[in-house]
Design an enzyme around this catalytic site. Structure first.
Site, PDB file in Angstrom:
ATOM      1  N   LEU A 193     -25.020  -5.401 -16.121  1.00  0.00           N
ATOM      2  CA  LEU A 193     -24.036  -6.031 -15.624  1.00  0.00           C
ATOM      3  C   LEU A 193     -23.406  -5.635 -14.388  1.00  0.00           C
ATOM      4  CD1 LEU A 193     -22.092  -5.485 -19.069  1.00  0.00           C
ATOM      5  CD2 LEU A 193     -23.566  -7.496 -18.287  1.00  0.00           C
ATOM      6  N   ASP A 194     -23.092  -6.545 -13.597  1.00  0.00           N
ATOM      7  CA  ASP A 194     -22.364  -6.636 -12.447  1.00  0.00           C
ATOM      8  C   ASP A 194     -21.327  -5.280 -12.726  1.00  0.00           C
ATOM      9  OD1 ASP A 194     -23.975  -8.367 -11.089  1.00  0.00           O
ATOM     10  OD2 ASP A 194     -22.189 -10.001 -11.393  1.00  0.00           O
ATOM     11  N   SER A 195     -20.940  -4.514 -11.848  1.00  0.00           N
ATOM     12  CA  SER A 195     -20.169  -3.287 -11.773  1.00  0.00           C
ATOM     13  C   SER A 195     -18.906  -3.927 -12.076  1.00  0.00           C
ATOM     14  CB  SER A 195     -19.940  -2.688 -10.253  1.00  0.00           C
ATOM     15  OG  SER A 195     -18.828  -1.862 -10.179  1.00  0.00           O
ATOM     16  N   THR A 235     -17.967  -6.424 -14.054  1.00  0.00           N
ATOM     17  CA  THR A 235     -18.051  -6.855 -15.367  1.00  0.00           C
ATOM     18  C   THR A 235     -17.943  -5.991 -16.465  1.00  0.00           C
ATOM     19  OG1 THR A 235     -19.336  -8.726 -14.631  1.00  0.00           O
ATOM     20  CG2 THR A 235     -19.348  -8.463 -16.932  1.00  0.00           C
TER      21      THR A 235
END
Length: 273
Positions: A69-71, A73
């Site tokens: 997951l993107d940081s 998110t």
């Protein structure tokens, strides 16, 4: 497991699949040793093998990172405690056989409350040693559904997003492409709108959350099911229930003091939908 700051266990099973709840701002994995304290696990990470390693006494433990997951998110992220189940589930991700549900708070509600987005996203490619930015177009498809559209506050909508492909930043880019940028997105979002939301509510995080991951997988000759659910963070409700002139439940940032007579800077304002 040496869980990172704010990370919690959601569930696990006998085959070694582990679902963790990742807060916004925590990295799926560190890119340098200095970033370990900000990562999902506070452990050494081998970028090539995509595995965390740590010791408890003299015993070495390993956990493979299945997805990322993107940081900014938050939500469900999966690990594997053995390479066999790691290979099995990663193969399911690569063939789009894992069901994922995300929730996004976006600017403006789509005119059609449910549907799908099909786009061609630009991807950087290398030709020899030369980087060609946006040199390749790749298909991206997502189903969406409007869950809630609050009235009287910010012109936002809560969407349920179900990606059918898995591209880098897919949901964030598609939301932006369809004129519904994710609130708080500092890369693809509406910067002026993000600033207004932060001023009035104190919420600066990106409003994208991995709410559910589920699958039916074959392992050791039998079929099994796995499901992990993460509740929507309170930050989403804080923004949705904001009304001009009412306390949103967060202390205002210093810039909010510019509003005359202590009233909200947005009081009496009518947003275009």
């Amino acid at each position: 497991m040496p869980l990172g700051l704010g990370v919690r266990l959601i569930t696990s099973n006998k085959h070694g699949i582990v679902a963790l709840d990742k807060p916004a701002g925590v990295m799926s994995h560190p890119n340098t040793d200095e970033e370990t304290k900000r990562a999902l696990l506070q452990a050494h990470y081998d970028y090539d093998e995509e595995v965390f390693t740590w010791k408890v006494g003299d015993v070495e433990h390993r956990a493979w990172l299945i997805n990322r997951l993107d940081s900014p998110t938050s939500g469900v992220i999966l690990l594997a405690l053995n390479d066999e189940i790691n290979t099995t589930i990663k193969q399911m991700f690569s063939t789009h056989k894992v069901s994922k549900i995300y929730y996004a708070l976006v600017k403006h509600a789509p005119a059609i409350p449910a549907g799908s987005w099909s786009d061609q996203l630009k991807k950087n490619v290398y030709r020899g040693k030369k980087l060609i930015k946006g040199g390749q177009l790749i298909p991206a498809k997502t189903r969406y559904q409007v869950i809630k559209t609050p009235t009287g506050g910010f012109p936002v909508a809560l969407l349920r997003l179900m990606p059918l492909t898995g591209r880098t930043h897919q949901l964030r880019v598609q939301c932006q492409n369809h004129r519904h940028p994710v609130v708080g997105d500092r890369t693809y979002g509406s910067f002026s709108f993000n600033k207004e939301v932060a001023m009035e509510t104190g919420e600066r995080r990106m409003m994208l959350h991995s709410g559910e991951t589920s699958m039916r997988y074959a392992f050791k000759g039998q079929m099994h099911e796995f499901k992990a659910v993460s509740e929507l963070p309170e930050a989403f409700a804080t923004v949705m229930r904001f009304r001009p002139g009412l306390h949103a439940g967060k202390a205002p940032v210093p810039m909010a003091s510019k509003a005359p007579s202590g009233r909200s800077a947005l009081e009496g304002r009518r947003f275009r939908r």
